[in-house]
Write an enzyme that holds these catalytic residues in place. Structure first.
Site, short mmCIF file in Angstrom:
data_model
loop_
_atom_site.label_atom_id
_atom_site.label_comp_id
_atom_site.label_asym_id
_atom_site.label_seq_id
_atom_site.Cartn_x
_atom_site.Cartn_y
_atom_site.Cartn_z
N LYS A 43 -5.57 3.90 2.52
CA LYS A 43 -5.74 3.78 1.11
C LYS A 43 -6.04 2.21 0.33
CE LYS A 43 -2.69 7.64 -0.16
NZ LYS A 43 -1.29 7.95 -0.91
N ASN A 53 -7.47 6.54 -3.58
CA ASN A 53 -6.88 7.71 -2.67
C ASN A 53 -7.93 8.78 -3.15
OD1 ASN A 53 -5.92 8.21 -5.41
ND2 ASN A 53 -4.68 10.00 -4.57
#
Length: 245
Positions: free
Chosen positions: A65, A86
């Site tokens: 992420k 994300n």
């Protein structure tokens, strides 16, 4: 064919593929497919997208992420502030990063707490914790970061042991670590469980199993506990909206 997928490592139990496959079937969407891309390094996203230009959207999970930011062309404003991605939308060759974890967490936490705004402890410092921090800031909930290592702006698990006042004054505990995830369901963050009370709320971003060891420890003391399943649904729907905007 419209193509979407998920990158992360490992991807042995993916919520996203099951969710989107069922969504396509339920809504009669016949021209979409969702694939898993288990990649150890975020830079491998570049090869995936170059090999298949039909891919329009990518979800990003642990541990990419933060690292994946280097492989997008632009960041949505809120995502830039959070510092983790994300969700990626690919349009006309441009990769734009978003953070729908933030949306999912905020929109599931607020109704659960109701009018209560307890001080929070955020367990973990990875990409998911950054979205949680932004959501708590926006909800005007004070928090402390808890990590295994000492650093500026965060405390350690040892601090919780040595200073019981912290747990007494911070009643919301948000677990952003993978500890307790199936199949290692006995895993649990190293907080002093004996200090949990009926006043505590545990929000565990883990969703499999439905009740983690940390959640059960709080429930055993008369407190409240919630897993990350609703957050996952809300972030997935937010991603779908982004990909179709």
């Amino acid at each position: 064919m419209r193509k979407f997928g998920l990158i992360g490592h490992p991807l042995t139990h993916s919520f996203s593929k099951k969710y989107f496959t069922e969504k396509f079937e339920k809504e009669g969407i016949e021209d979409c497919e969702y694939e898993l891309y288990d990649i150890p390094n975020a830079f491998e996203l570049d090869e995936i997208l170059n090999d298949d230009p039909e891919i329009e959207g990518i979800n990003v999970t642990i541990p990419h992420k933060e690292d994946v930011i280097a492989w997008v062309d632009d960041l949505e404003e809120a995502c830039e502030e959070i510092g983790a991605v994300n969700c990626i939308h690919i349009k006309d060759g441009i990769r734009t990063g978003y953070n729908t974890d933030y949306i999912g967490f905020k929109n599931s936490l607020s109704p659960w707490l109701g009018s209560v705004k307890p001080k929070a402890l955020i367990l973990g410092t990875g990409g998911a914790s950054k979205a949680v921090k932004q959501a708590l800031n926006d909800l005007e909930i004070d928090f402390l970061n808890v990590s295994r290592t000492e650093d500026e702006g965060q405390i350690t698990y040892e601090d919780l042991d040595s200073d019981p006042e912290i747990m007494k004054t911070h009643h919301l505990i948000v677990n952003t670590t993978p500890l307790g995830t199936f199949p290692k369901i006995d895993g649990i963050p190293a907080i002093p469980l004996e200090q949990l009370t009926s006043y505590h709320f545990v929000y565990d971003l883990v969703y499999n199993p439905p009740v983690t060891a940390l959640m059960q420890a709080c429930l055993d003391k008369g407190g409240k506990a919630k897993n990350g399943h609703e957050m996952l649904i809300l972030q997935a729907e937010a991603a779908w909206e982004i990909w179709n905007s």
